[in-house]
Scaffold this motif. Structure first.
Motif, PDB file in Angstrom:
ATOM      1  N   GLN A   1       0.824  -1.216   0.000  1.00  0.00           N
ATOM      2  CA  GLN A   1       0.000   0.000   0.000  1.00  0.00           C
ATOM      3  C   GLN A   1       0.858   1.267   0.000  1.00  0.00           C
ATOM      4  O   GLN A   1       0.319   2.371   0.107  1.00  0.00           O
ATOM      5  N   ALA A   2       2.152   1.103  -0.098  1.00  0.00           N
ATOM      6  CA  ALA A   2       3.051   2.259  -0.015  1.00  0.00           C
ATOM      7  C   ALA A   2       3.217   2.928  -1.374  1.00  0.00           C
ATOM      8  O   ALA A   2       3.089   2.300  -2.430  1.00  0.00           O
ATOM      9  N   SER A   3       3.523   4.214  -1.343  1.00  0.00           N
ATOM     10  CA  SER A   3       3.821   4.948  -2.574  1.00  0.00           C
ATOM     11  C   SER A   3       5.243   4.644  -3.021  1.00  0.00           C
ATOM     12  O   SER A   3       6.045   4.088  -2.267  1.00  0.00           O
ATOM     13  N   GLU A   4       5.558   5.037  -4.236  1.00  0.00           N
ATOM     14  CA  GLU A   4       6.912   4.839  -4.747  1.00  0.00           C
ATOM     15  C   GLU A   4       7.927   5.572  -3.884  1.00  0.00           C
ATOM     16  O   GLU A   4       9.020   5.064  -3.615  1.00  0.00           O
ATOM     17  N   ALA A   5       7.553   6.769  -3.430  1.00  0.00           N
ATOM     18  CA  ALA A   5       8.465   7.537  -2.578  1.00  0.00           C
ATOM     19  C   ALA A   5       8.714   6.817  -1.261  1.00  0.00           C
ATOM     20  O   ALA A   5       9.843   6.808  -0.746  1.00  0.00           O
ATOM     21  N   GLU A   6       7.682   6.194  -0.711  1.00  0.00           N
ATOM     22  CA  GLU A   6       7.836   5.457   0.545  1.00  0.00           C
ATOM     23  C   GLU A   6       8.697   4.216   0.358  1.00  0.00           C
ATOM     24  O   GLU A   6       9.500   3.863   1.231  1.00  0.00           O
ATOM     25  N   VAL A   7       8.551   3.560  -0.779  1.00  0.00           N
ATOM     26  CA  VAL A   7       9.390   2.390  -1.081  1.00  0.00           C
ATOM     27  C   VAL A   7      10.853   2.817  -1.178  1.00  0.00           C
ATOM     28  O   VAL A   7      11.742   2.173  -0.610  1.00  0.00           O
TER      29      VAL A   7
ATOM     30  N   LEU B   1       6.018  -5.725  -2.621  1.00  0.00           N
ATOM     31  CA  LEU B   1       5.306  -4.651  -3.301  1.00  0.00           C
ATOM     32  C   LEU B   1       3.928  -5.112  -3.766  1.00  0.00           C
ATOM     33  O   LEU B   1       2.953  -4.366  -3.714  1.00  0.00           O
ATOM     34  N   GLU B   2       3.868  -6.351  -4.249  1.00  0.00           N
ATOM     35  CA  GLU B   2       2.638  -6.979  -4.702  1.00  0.00           C
ATOM     36  C   GLU B   2       2.722  -8.453  -4.313  1.00  0.00           C
ATOM     37  O   GLU B   2       3.803  -8.926  -3.910  1.00  0.00           O
TER      38      GLU B   2
END
Length: 227
Positions: free
Chosen positions: A116-122, A149-150
């Motif tokens: 559920q994280a954004s790319e920035a959070e990843v 991620l999935e």
């Protein structure tokens, strides 16, 4: 040193030391060895600038498809047991650095759900893993985190200190991990060759070559074992 050992060539002594190291590892004993010249430079830099992450080597592997997390963890653990340098910590004895190889240790593999994280959070999480410094007196100097991620997409984030690896050896470790993982999921024996020497063998041999001809170091693990 006995006369028979004294007449061995450096290569023969290195082979004999390798056999001794393997026997000691099987017996579960931790051992101390000198640092190589490259390791000693990095160790001194760490003493001058403690807590720096400049010499942390990062790697991020994208894993697609069904992943057996426990099999991956066992594969990473097998890599640590296979390569003594990954079970090594660096201590000062009488002001002189030494590398201590532990007989065994556990390598954690934290798993973080970022579905559920954004790319920035990843990216921020990846940076957290690879930017954290190591304490050279504590092993392992290797850190692995698994980011989900999935359901069928994961990132394996690896950070390792340059004192125990370089980019070439890190690629080699990841290739071995893939081979071990494949064997794990197929319930087969891994087809990896036995390692003839460990890095501690090389460091000891290098230190011997730098000593004046005929001079011995009675405190050296090689001299202690070959006497």
């Amino acid at each position: 040193m006995s006369p028979s050992i004294a007449h061995l060539t450096p290569e023969q002594k290195r082979q004999l030391l390798s056999q001794l190291l393997q026997k000691q590892a099987q017996q579960g004993a931790s051992r101390r060895f000198p640092l190589s010249c490259a390791q000693q430079r990095l160790w001194f830099i760490e003493q001058l600038q403690p807590g720096t992450a400049v010499y942390v080597i990062p790697a991020v592997l994208r894993l697609e498809g069904s992943l057996q997390v426990e099999a991956l963890h066992r594969s990473l653990q097998a890599i640590v047991q296979r390569h003594a340098i990954l079970r090594t910590r660096f201590i000062a004895d009488g002001g002189q650095p030494q590398q201590q190889v532990e007989a065994s240790l556990d390598l954690p593999l934290p798993v973080l759900d970022l579905s559920q994280a954004s790319e920035a959070e990843v990216q921020a999480q990846i940076q957290t893993v690879i930017a954290a410094p190591f304490d050279l007196s504590q092993a392992p100097l290797l850190r692995c985190h698994l980011l989900q991620l999935e359901p069928h997409t994961h990132l394996l984030v690896v950070a390792i200190h340059h004192i125990v690896a370089d980019y070439w050896s890190l690629r080699r470790l990841m290739a071995e991990m893939a081979a071990l993982y494949t064997a794990e999921v197929r319930q087969q024996s891994p087809l990896l060759p036995e390692l003839p020497i460990q890095y501690a063998d090389y460091a000891t041999w290098q230190r011997q070559q730098l000593r004046p001809t005929g001079e011995t170091d009675p405190s050296s693990p090689l001299e202690q074992q070959l006497n």
